[in-house]
Enzyme design. Structure first.
Site, mmCIF file in Angstrom:
data_model
loop_
_atom_site.group_PDB
_atom_site.id
_atom_site.type_symbol
_atom_site.label_atom_id
_atom_site.label_comp_id
_atom_site.label_asym_id
_atom_site.label_seq_id
_atom_site.Cartn_x
_atom_site.Cartn_y
_atom_site.Cartn_z
ATOM 1 N N LYS A 77 -140.552 -8.752 45.732
ATOM 2 C CA LYS A 77 -141.570 -8.104 46.545
ATOM 3 C C LYS A 77 -142.122 -9.117 47.537
ATOM 4 O O LYS A 77 -142.011 -10.322 47.324
ATOM 5 C CB LYS A 77 -142.689 -7.571 45.650
ATOM 6 C CG LYS A 77 -142.229 -6.390 44.799
ATOM 7 C CD LYS A 77 -143.378 -5.611 44.255
ATOM 8 C CE LYS A 77 -142.903 -4.353 43.552
ATOM 9 N NZ LYS A 77 -142.355 -3.339 44.476
ATOM 10 N N HIS B 164 -131.587 -0.461 39.319
ATOM 11 C CA HIS B 164 -130.985 -0.401 40.653
ATOM 12 C C HIS B 164 -129.892 -1.455 40.848
ATOM 13 O O HIS B 164 -128.782 -1.155 41.291
ATOM 14 C CB HIS B 164 -132.039 -0.610 41.748
ATOM 15 C CG HIS B 164 -133.156 0.375 41.708
ATOM 16 N ND1 HIS B 164 -133.009 1.655 41.234
ATOM 17 C CD2 HIS B 164 -134.445 0.279 42.102
ATOM 18 C CE1 HIS B 164 -134.163 2.296 41.334
ATOM 19 N NE2 HIS B 164 -135.053 1.482 41.855
ATOM 20 N N ASP C 290 -131.826 7.745 38.408
ATOM 21 C CA ASP C 290 -132.125 6.513 39.132
ATOM 22 C C ASP C 290 -131.878 6.878 40.589
ATOM 23 O O ASP C 290 -130.731 7.031 41.004
ATOM 24 C CB ASP C 290 -131.185 5.390 38.675
ATOM 25 C CG ASP C 290 -131.443 4.085 39.425
ATOM 26 O OD1 ASP C 290 -132.111 4.130 40.480
ATOM 27 O OD2 ASP C 290 -130.978 3.037 38.959
ATOM 28 N N HIS C 291 -132.969 7.066 41.338
ATOM 29 C CA HIS C 291 -132.808 7.663 42.672
ATOM 30 C C HIS C 291 -131.886 6.842 43.578
ATOM 31 O O HIS C 291 -131.373 7.347 44.563
ATOM 32 C CB HIS C 291 -134.165 7.880 43.336
ATOM 33 C CG HIS C 291 -134.833 6.622 43.765
ATOM 34 N ND1 HIS C 291 -135.653 5.906 42.933
ATOM 35 C CD2 HIS C 291 -134.794 5.938 44.922
ATOM 36 C CE1 HIS C 291 -136.090 4.843 43.567
ATOM 37 N NE2 HIS C 291 -135.591 4.832 44.782
ATOM 38 N N ASP D 82 -138.181 -3.710 36.416
ATOM 39 C CA ASP D 82 -138.435 -2.664 37.404
ATOM 40 C C ASP D 82 -137.229 -2.437 38.312
ATOM 41 O O ASP D 82 -136.968 -1.305 38.734
ATOM 42 C CB ASP D 82 -139.653 -3.051 38.256
ATOM 43 C CG ASP D 82 -140.180 -1.898 39.095
ATOM 44 O OD1 ASP D 82 -140.241 -0.778 38.553
ATOM 45 O OD2 ASP D 82 -140.499 -2.108 40.276
#
Lengths: 381, 526
Positions: B376, B276, B213-214, B271
């Site tokens: 978003k 995150h 998970d960047h 997502d």
């Protein structure tokens, strides 16, 4: 007397040798005034007051125009990297009065951010250096590390040096500025070993960092790591100005790998050290290549023998490239090219300012170099 | 016997420790990886081009990769090694943070790049790949060490993993390692995540599985741990006694950027929240680990997730808000609504915004709400964690602006400007006792003007070094999915209710504001 630039920066000559006494209060007061002025400038440009962070005090000691110019160039570069308070001491002629000026500068970054730094410049007569700590100590920032960088060569025995370094936590010298770099390192070691509480480093140690990393990396390989205690030969080639770097590399290898000196000999361009490791003798040669460059030229290491052997080589390919090769018995030779640009003065200082505690690895390497110098001195009478 | 034993002890002390490298002592880099061959499955894709190869090149540039390292691209596209190298050079030219590319370093780097064409489902292709890797071991001394990177769409994960197992590519001689990096999404619900984990763990031992998970590779995310556990002054306040609530915001100004097909099946909850935001929640709420090692850290993170009070399906309406953006503006330019986006169902009910109220039911956090939101087409790209403290217990100063005094807030800014700030009240100079809030801020960019490595650089290096601390463990993934699954079930029962919307370029739907205002709180506008 006062001039403030239109950019988020300013300069004030606090005292100009007109007989007014240089005082800490005077400098602090003018500094506050300067920052208020800069804050207004930034607010006009950016719509908010700049947030200031200061992470260290750097005292710079310089003599003459050339050293002062180098000091200021380095500080400008450092300011973008490490927001700090710099106190520049220009050692002037004996009998001249104390003088002080302050300047501050904010560099605007993206998204309305700014890095700010301030410089307090004090001109002090060389015969009054012993009085300087009374100005320096109160001007150094509390709670952040304090460094002292001597731009030029140093007389480690002088009363001025000993007095000024009393308030420093960490001293930075540059042995490449000395006529006899190995001797300077030995004297520096003697000073640090004495009754001082400060720690020290040499910019030549920082200059050798990338090569130490490349050599260490070559021994991360599982097939070479087991050969670390079977090193037989080390050949270090260096350009004339890099003798201290070569010595420090030798000292670093010797102290990390537990080698002790049994013999040291020196000819015009070559120093040969016979060292003892746990498994046998190690021959280290340091050769001045007399090339036109300014750094280390090559380090070659031979370890083990026969089917359990390795040859490691780091060599300079150009001003900003080095090649690392590893040749292990039974595996084809591997070579890799890496970028290895000589760091600028401000990058070197910046690197050293990130370390504010004793560096035992440097201390031990320095101690080794001092031992080599002592051995050579005793052999040459 | 005693003498022999003593002699042995002395010998051990005098011998250099072969498991570590004494030359590393004092250097900033503690160690670099052993020689390895990395296989990128999906090497012709966007992730390889934009992130992986530029990150690997940057690592090589920083001299963090060993001599002899090799990278093998594997994908269905017909391509020679020569073409692959040329394409990767273009990728580095375009996406590396270290530009212009150094020709000499690139040339040395490119020697280690090669390409094998193959279908992910074709067993013979893995035979060819394996033979190619063996040849690399011989020629470049990579010793059998492997890092397999799944940079393909998740549909291929099972095939690749099964084939790696069938060809024995998950195994090697003793003292070598074979690891696998799995890109998110780790499943699309609890069931699929468990199935994927079962497949992975049939072939690879969990200690060799690196779920990436960047977000965890970001410098500030790691700094949350440093900030909390390296400073004595904050941790005593970090609990229900002093904290009123916590807000975690991950806002994006962009829309779905051509990913309509994927996003419409996914939505913000899957997502962003499952990975995150849950990661940020665990880091901010966890107890101090016993040591900074992979499992102690991950144990504490899992404990937080286990302590999260489930949002039962019948409570989804009370504890969550979801919404979709409609047409609006971004940076002054008109942008379409979500349902008008390419490859999005015009009747889609997929959420592009989600806000949650979570409780961590443990001794430290009982009763403290954690508000999480992501969306978003919000006004700006920003990620932050805000710890809002309780008001002073007794207001000494009454009247005027005092009643409107805001409470202290400690903010951990994660992106785009990494930093930490504290809001507190001060007296405005003058004869009156007028107070106002001020910010005391620390920004990385102004204190250490040193470029941080990209998250992928950090994470790839950690995987090569065998350090999984910043990767997600199986139980973390599944526990996070358990929380999200309950919410999805609740939402599925609310199909008849209208889906709230918000204008693109605003901070979300009015329902989200009401969500907090009914509790006397409000969202921050970071």
């Amino acid at each position: 007397m006062m001039s403030t630039k239109a950019t988020p920066s300013g300069h004030i000559d606090v005292f100009s040798g007109d007989g007014e006494r240089v005082s800490v209060d005077g400098i602090s007061r003018e500094l506050n005034r300067l920052w208020a002025d800069i804050s207004r400038q930034v607010e006009e440009q950016q719509g908010h007051v700049p947030l200031r962070t200061t992470i260290l005090t750097l005292v710079v000691v310089a003599r003459g125009r050339l050293e002062m110019r180098q000091a200021h160039e380095a500080l400008r570069g450092l300011a973008e990297q490490l927001p700090s308070r710099a106190i520049v001491i220009e050692v002037g002629k004996p009998g001249t009065p104390f003088d002080a000026a302050i300047s501050a500068n904010c560099r605007m970054l993206a998204a309305g951010r700014a890095t700010c730094y301030e410089v307090i410049e004090i001109r002090a007569p060389s015969d009054r250096l012993e009085a300087l700590p009374s100005l320096l100590v109160p001007l150094e920032l509390y709670d952040v590390p304090s460094f002292m960088w001597w731009v030029g060569d140093v007389d480690f025995e002088s009363a001025g040096f000993r007095r000024l370094t009393q308030s420093a936590e960490r001293i930075i010298i540059d042995s490449s500025r000395f006529d006899a770099a190995p001797d300077a390192l030995a004297d520096f070691e003697a000073f640090l070993e004495g009754d001082t509480i400060c720690t020290g480093t040499d910019l030549n140690w920082a200059r050798s960092t990338s090569w130490r990393e490349l050599i260490a990396q070559s021994f991360d390989h599982p097939l070479t790591q087991g050969l670390l205690d079977r090193v037989q030969r080390v050949e270090i080639g260096f350009d004339p100005s890099a003798e201290a770097q070569a010595m420090l590399i030798a000292g670093w290898l010797a102290t990390r790998l537990n080698w002790s000196i049994s013999e040291a000999t020196q000819s015009r361009n070559e120093t040969t050290l016979r060292l003892r490791s746990r498994t046998g003798d190690v021959i280290v040669t340091l050769t001045n290549t007399s090339a036109a460059g300014v750094g280390l030229r090559s380090v070659r290491i031979l370890a083990g023998s026969g089917s359990r052997s390795a040859r490691i080589a780091v060599r300079r390919r150009s001003d900003d490239l080095a090649a690392v090769s590893v040749e292990v018995a039974g595996i084809p030779r591997q070579e890799r090219v890496v970028r290895d640009r000589q760091p600028t003065l401000h990058e070197l200082i910046g690197q050293e300012l990130l370390v504010h505690t004793r560096d035992p690895v440097f201390d031990e390497a320095l101690d080794f170099v001092s031992g080599v110098v002592t051995t050579l001195r005793s052999q040459h009478g | 016997m005693t003498i022999s034993s003593r002699a042995s002890t002395i010998h051990e002390v005098e011998t250099l420790d072969a498991s570590t490298n004494p030359l590393r002592e004092g250097l900033l880099i503690e160690r670099t990886p052993e020689p390895f061959a990395m296989v990128i499955f999906g090497a012709s894709g966007d992730l390889t081009r934009r992130k992986l190869i530029p990150a690997l090149y940057n690592l090589a540039l920083e001299r963090l990769l060993p001599v002899g390292f090799s990278i093998v691209g594997f994908a269905r596209q017909e391509m020679s090694t020569h073409t692959f190298r040329a394409k990767m050079r273009e990728a580095v030219d375009e996406f590396s943070r270290r530009r212009p590319v150094d020709d000499a370093v690139w040339s040395s780097f490119a020697e280690g790049l090669s390409y094998v064409r193959g279908d992910f489902t074709d067993a013979d292709a893995y035979e060819r790949l394996n033979a190619h890797l063996s040849q690399i071991d011989q020629e470049r001394g990579t010793l059998g060490n492997r890092l397999h990177y799944l940079a393909t769409p998740p549909d291929f994960y099972d095939d690749i993993i099964e084939n790696l197992g069938a060809k024995g590519m998950n195994d090697g001689p003793e003292s070598t390692w074979q690891r696998i990096i799995v890109e998110k999404p780790f499943g699309h619900d609890l069931e699929s995540a468990m199935a994927l984990n079962a497949t992975v763990n049939r072939v690879f031992d969990e200690r060799d599985v690196y779920r990436i998970d960047h977000y965890l590779g970001k410098e500030t995310v790691q700094n949350i741990i440093a900030f909390r556990f390296a400073n004595g002054i904050f941790e005593p306040l970090w609990n229900r006694q002093y904290v009123d609530h916590v807000q975690i915001t991950v806002a994006e100004s962009i829309g779905i950027e051509g990913r309509g097909g994927y996003y419409d099946q996914t939505g913000a909850l899957r997502d962003m929240v499952q990975n995150h935001l849950m990661q940020l929640l665990t880091l901010v709420a966890m107890e101090p680990p016993v040591e900074m090692m992979a499992d102690p850290v991950r144990d504490e993170k899992v404990k937080v997730l286990r302590a999260v009070r489930p949002i039962r399906p019948d409570l989804a309406r009370r504890f969550t808000v979801r919404a979709q953006y409609r047409a609006g503006f971004e940076a002054g330019e008109p942008v379409p609504g979500y349902r008008e986006e390419d490859r999005v169902d015009p009747d889609s009910r997929t959420e592009t915004y989600v806000a949650l109220k979570l409780f961590v039911d443990n001794w430290r956090w009982a009763g403290v709400p954690f508000y999480l939101r992501t969306g978003k087409r919000l006004p700006k790209r920003t990620s932050e964690i805000a710890i809002q403290f309780k008001r002073a217990p007794h207001l000494l100063f009454s009247g005027g602006s005092i009643d409107r005094m805001e409470p202290n807030v400690l903010t951990l800014d994660i992106q785009p400007d990494e930093g930490i700030s504290l809001k507190f009240a001060v007296k405005v100079p003058g004869p009156m006792m007028n107070l106002r809030s001020v910010h005391m801020g620390f920004q990385y960019g102004t204190s250490f003007n040193i470029q941080s490595p990209d998250a992928y650089e950090r994470l790839l290096l950690d995987a090569l070094l065998g350090d999984p601390t910043l990767f997600t463990r199986r139980d973390e993934v599944e526990t996070a999915w358990t929380i999200v699954n309950d919410i999805m079930t609740g939402w599925a029962r609310m199909q008849a209710s209208p889906l709230p919307t918000y204008e693109a370029g605003t901070w979300g739907p009015p329902e989200a504001d009401a969500f907090l205002s009914m509790e006397g709180r409000s969202w921050r506008q970071p």
